[in-house]
Design an enzyme around this catalytic site. Structure first.
Site, PDB file in Angstrom:
ATOM      1  N   CYS A 114       0.806  -1.223   0.000  1.00  0.00           N
ATOM      2  CA  CYS A 114       0.000   0.000   0.000  1.00  0.00           C
ATOM      3  C   CYS A 114       0.836   1.268   0.000  1.00  0.00           C
ATOM      4  CB  CYS A 114      -0.956  -0.001   1.186  1.00  0.00           C
ATOM      5  SG  CYS A 114      -2.139  -1.364   1.154  1.00  0.00           S
ATOM      6  N   HIS A 250      -3.413   7.459   1.779  1.00  0.00           N
ATOM      7  CA  HIS A 250      -3.786   6.127   1.321  1.00  0.00           C
ATOM      8  C   HIS A 250      -5.195   5.844   1.813  1.00  0.00           C
ATOM      9  CE1 HIS A 250      -4.025   1.907   0.665  1.00  0.00           C
ATOM     10  NE2 HIS A 250      -3.773   1.558   1.918  1.00  0.00           N
ATOM     11  N   ASN A 280     -10.048  -0.085  -0.533  1.00  0.00           N
ATOM     12  CA  ASN A 280      -8.591  -0.010  -0.459  1.00  0.00           C
ATOM     13  C   ASN A 280      -8.015  -0.573  -1.756  1.00  0.00           C
ATOM     14  OD1 ASN A 280      -5.853  -0.336   0.057  1.00  0.00           O
ATOM     15  ND2 ASN A 280      -6.135  -1.153   2.118  1.00  0.00           N
TER      16      ASN A 280
END
Length: 323
Positions: A114, A250, A280
Site C-alpha cells: 500500500c 492512502h 482499499n
C-alpha cells in the site's frame, strides 16, 4: 535555482464492475452497515475476467499523458507500483511500455504494497534529480480482488481494483518552500512486522496465496506512523501542518484517515476522501485520489499536498508536494 519534480498530468481508471457492500451479504455473515461503520467503504470496483493489472495501468497512463498534453514519446521512464503484477516477470511496467508503443527509455515495477506509490514517487523523483530522466510516468495499479479469501469477512470486503498515474517533469525552481513540485520525501520500513499484513503465497509455496491481516494491529501502527512521517516530511520541507491545503492519504479505512488528520491537528475538510467509492486499492489509492481530487475541483495549482501511506512490510512514508 534547484531542480524539482513537478506534476504536469494526472489520470485514473476504474474497472466497469461496481460491487456494493450488499453483494457480500449473499455469501458472508456481514452487512452494508457493518462494513460502512468499520471502514467507511460503500462500494468498490472489481476487474472483469481477463482484465489484468497492466490493462488498468495502461488506461490510467493514457489518461495522465492526455492530461499532460504529451504522448509516450515524451516520457523517459515508467515506474509502476504494484503488488499484483500480471506475472512473476516480466514487470507490469514493461507491459505498459509496450502498449504505449514506447520503444525508448526504461520501465520497472516497485513493490511496497500500500506504500508502493510513495516509494514509486520517491524513486521517480530521484531519477529526475539525478539527471537520469526528465519526464517520468509514475503509476499505481492493483487487482487485489485476485488475492482475496472470499470466506474471510475481515479482509475481502475492504479491497478493490483500480489504477492512477502521474506525469512528473523536471523543472528549475527557486529552491523555496513555495516551489512547485516534490519538496520532500520520507520513507520507512520495519520488517519485524511482516506477520501483520502479508500474502501467504509466492514462489515458496507455488501458489499466488491470499491476503492475511491483523486489522487491529495494523490500525494501531497506521495512525501513529502516518502522522509522524507526514510531520517529518513537512519539517524537512520547511513547512508546518498549518501550511497544508490537502492531505491525500492512502485510502484504506476512514477511521485511519480521520485518526491521522486529528493527530496532525487538521480538519477533515482538508482531506481528500475516496475510500467510500473505491475501497482499499493499495498502491493505486493515492494516485486515484489525486486524480479524483483534481476532477472534483478540490486540488488546484499551487496547493500544498501531503500524501502518506502504510502497507505490508511494514513499509510507510510520505511525500510533500506543491501542485
Amino acid at each position: 535555482m534547484v531542480k524539482r519534480s513537478v506534476v504536469i498530468g494526472v489520470g485514473h481508471y476504474l474497472p466497469e464492475r461496481v460491487v456494493p457492500n450488499s453483494e457480500f451479504e449473499k455469501t458472508l455473515d456481514t452487512s452494508d452497515e457493518w462494513i460502512r461503520t468499520r471502514s467507511g467503504i460503500e462500494r468498490r470496483h472489481f476487474t472483469a475476467e481477463g482484465e489484468m493489472t497492466s490493462d488498468l495501468a495502461t488506461h490510467a497512463a493514457k489518461a495522465a499523458l492526455a492530461d499532460a498534453g504529451i504522448n509516450a514519446d515524451g516520457i523517459d521512464a515508467i515506474v509502476l507500483a504494484t503488488s499484483t503484477a500480471d506475472l512473476t516477470f516480466p514487470s507490469a511496467a514493461t507491459m505498459v511500455q509496450a502498449r504505449l508503443e514506447m520503444t525508448h527509455g526504461f520501465a520497472f515495477d516497485v513493490q511496497a504494497v500500500c506504500a508502493g506509490f510513495i516509494y514509486a514517487l520517491s524513486t521517480a523523483n530521484a531519477l529526475i534529480l539525478s539527471g537520469q530522466a526528465q519526464r517520468v510516468l509514475v503509476i499505481g495499479a492493483e487487482t487485489f480482488s485476485r488475492i482475496m479469501d472470499w470466506t474471510d469477512r475481515s479482509t475481502c470486503v475492504l479491497f478493490g481494483d483500480g489504477a492512477g498515474a502521474l506525469v512528473l517533469e523536471g523543472r528549475e525552481e527557486p529552491g523555496m518552500p513555495s516551489d512547485r513540485g516534490i519538496l520532500s520525501v520520507d520513507l520507512h520500513s520495519d520488517g519485524r512486522y511482516k506477520d501483520l499484513l502479508f500474502v501467504d503465497g509466492g514462489v515458496s509455496t507455488g501458489t499466488s496465496g491470499y491476503l492475511r491481516m491483523q486489522g487491529n494491529q495494523v490500525f494501531r501502527h497506521a495512525v501513529e506512523k502516518l502522522a509522524k512521517t507526514a510531520e517529518e516530511a513537512l519539517e524537512r520541507a520547511g513547512l508546518t501542518p498549518e501550511d497544508v491545503d490537502w492531505i491525500v492519504p492512502h485510502q484504506a479505512n476512514i477511521r485511519i484517515i480521520q485518526g491521522t488528520a486529528k493527530k496532525m491537528g487538521l480538519p477533515m475538510e482538508k482531506v481528500v476522501v475516496t475510500v467510500q467509492d473505491h475501497g482499499n486499492t493499495s498502491a493505486a489509492s493515492i494516485p486515484l485520489a489525486l486524480s479524483v481530487g483534481k476532477t472534483r475541483g478540490q486540488i488546484k495549482p499551487g496547493d500544498l499536498l501531503v500524501t502518506e501511506a502504510i502497507g505490508g512490510g511494514l513499509a510507510w512514508g510520505s511525500v510533500v508536494l506543491r501542485w
